[in-house]
Design an enzyme around this catalytic site. Structure first.
Site, mmCIF file in Angstrom:
data_model
loop_
_atom_site.group_PDB
_atom_site.id
_atom_site.type_symbol
_atom_site.label_atom_id
_atom_site.label_comp_id
_atom_site.label_asym_id
_atom_site.label_seq_id
_atom_site.Cartn_x
_atom_site.Cartn_y
_atom_site.Cartn_z
ATOM 1 N N GLY A 182 -8.136 77.553 19.150
ATOM 2 C CA GLY A 182 -8.387 76.743 17.966
ATOM 3 C C GLY A 182 -7.171 75.895 17.611
ATOM 4 O O GLY A 182 -6.033 76.341 17.732
ATOM 5 N N ARG A 189 -11.555 76.057 25.005
ATOM 6 C CA ARG A 189 -11.634 77.420 25.534
ATOM 7 C C ARG A 189 -12.313 77.354 26.896
ATOM 8 O O ARG A 189 -13.295 76.635 27.066
ATOM 9 C CB ARG A 189 -12.397 78.324 24.565
ATOM 10 C CG ARG A 189 -11.626 78.569 23.274
ATOM 11 C CD ARG A 189 -12.382 79.506 22.324
ATOM 12 N NE ARG A 189 -11.551 79.910 21.197
ATOM 13 C CZ ARG A 189 -11.420 79.231 20.078
ATOM 14 N NH1 ARG A 189 -12.076 78.089 19.932
ATOM 15 N NH2 ARG A 189 -10.649 79.666 19.111
ATOM 16 N N ARG A 232 -8.612 73.912 8.990
ATOM 17 C CA ARG A 232 -7.859 73.626 10.215
ATOM 18 C C ARG A 232 -7.296 72.221 10.243
ATOM 19 O O ARG A 232 -6.361 71.942 10.993
ATOM 20 C CB ARG A 232 -8.760 73.806 11.436
ATOM 21 C CG ARG A 232 -8.916 75.237 11.881
ATOM 22 C CD ARG A 232 -9.535 75.232 13.268
ATOM 23 N NE ARG A 232 -9.868 76.563 13.717
ATOM 24 C CZ ARG A 232 -10.618 76.815 14.771
ATOM 25 N NH1 ARG A 232 -11.102 75.804 15.489
ATOM 26 N NH2 ARG A 232 -10.885 78.044 15.135
#
Length: 322
Positions: free
Chosen positions: A11, A72, A255
């Site tokens: 992330g 990922r 984020r």
């Protein structure tokens, strides 16, 4: 040491770009080559590797997200995928790697070192603050301030309507964002995975708080804390009461955004510390900051032990909540 590769993985977190900038410029200052890997371990497998010099990282320190990109990769979980990544690194003249990411990224870095002989150093880049070996991870301060700003705004409308709000924040399996935003935001309670709590007790605290004349109550809930998240918790706590409540999930806004001063400085210090560790010949360590000192912690310890004072802060939260 011939050339360092730097990547951001998992992330994204505010301050990653400050760390990338520091790695590239510290390498340049030491006369060592540097390349950037796009899109994390997936890009490493796909050979997305490009030169990264001091000028390439100009003007990025204030940017949120990561200019290198992140992803990922299921293929990196396989030996075949890691072997392909290692071949691409060697073809690019790389012998050392700086990985900026969370615990999954550190696991991947350890495997890359043990299976293919690269010297690898990690930088803790995750808003969750769930790695030990550092007081705070890169991006945590910005995420908490984003959550706190939202809590302050929600408090305004809660007080106007004499209302209870349940606010869900991120953190995966860690309650650090919930604890710090709740404590600094004047919440009545924070519900986190690290502590057992009783729904009847939370209900009592909220009811007593309103009975004392308070016009609002804020309960901060760490995501995934219990089944149904903040919505499920709110329904169970307010069941059979006349409490007027609402639920707000802050989500991925935590984020994003420009990193705070704290995260920019932390990124600079950790990125520079990573290059210094590699120049010293160190391997399989994460660079952290403890009591304002840059330290190195073996990868294994970063996800198996944690001596930070979570319990003390929870006790403080309980004493001050009224």
């Amino acid at each position: 040491m011939r050339r360092i590769a730097v990547l951001t993985s998992g992330g994204d977190s505010p301050g990653m770009n400050a760390a990338v900038r520091a790695v590239a410029r510290a390498a340049d200052a030491a006369g060592v080559g540097c390349v950037g890997v796009s899109d994390g371990y997936r890009g490493m497998i796909q050979g997305q590797i490009r030169p990264l010099d001091a000028r390439d990282v100009s003007g990025i320190i204030q940017l949120g997200g990561t200019v290198l990109g992140t992803a990922r990769s299921k293929k990196f979980y396989t030996e075949e995928g890691r072997a392909k990544a290692a071949t691409n690194l060697r073809n690019a003249g790389v012998d050392s790697v700086v990985v900026i990411g969370g615990d999954g990224s550190m696991h991947g870095a350890e495997l890359l070192s043990q299976e293919h002989g690269f010297n690898v150093v990690g930088v803790p880049g995750t808003i969750d603050n769930d790695l030990s070996g550092t007081d705070f991870t890169l991006g945590f301060d910005t995420a908490v301030n984003t959550a706190l700003e939202a809590i302050d705004k929600i408090r305004d409308t809660a007080a106007s309507h004499n209302r209870l709000f349940f606010i869900e924040v991120m953190g995966r399996n860690a309650g650090w964002i919930a604890l710090y935003s709740g404590l600094s935001g004047g919440a009545t309670a924070v519900l986190v995975p690290e502590s057992d709590w009783d729904e009847d007790n939370i209900r009592r605290k909220v009811v007593e708080s309103f009975a004392l004349g308070k016009r609002f109550c804020i309960v901060v809930v760490a995501e995934g804390e219990r089944e149904g998240g903040a919505f499920g918790v709110a329904q169970r706590i307010c069941e059979a009461t006349e409490l007027d409540y609402r639920v707000s999930t802050l989500g991925h806004m935590q984020r994003g955004g420009a990193p705070t001063m704290r995260d920019r400085i932390l990124g600079a210090r950790l990125g520079d510390g990573a290059v210094t560790a590699l120049l010293d010949g160190d391997n399989e360590v994460m660079i952290g900051e403890r009591k304002l000192e840059i330290i190195r912690t073996p990868f294994q310890e970063t996800w198996t032990t944690d001596d930070r004072d979570f319990g003390g802060l929870l006790a403080l939260m309980d004493r001050l909540a009224r």
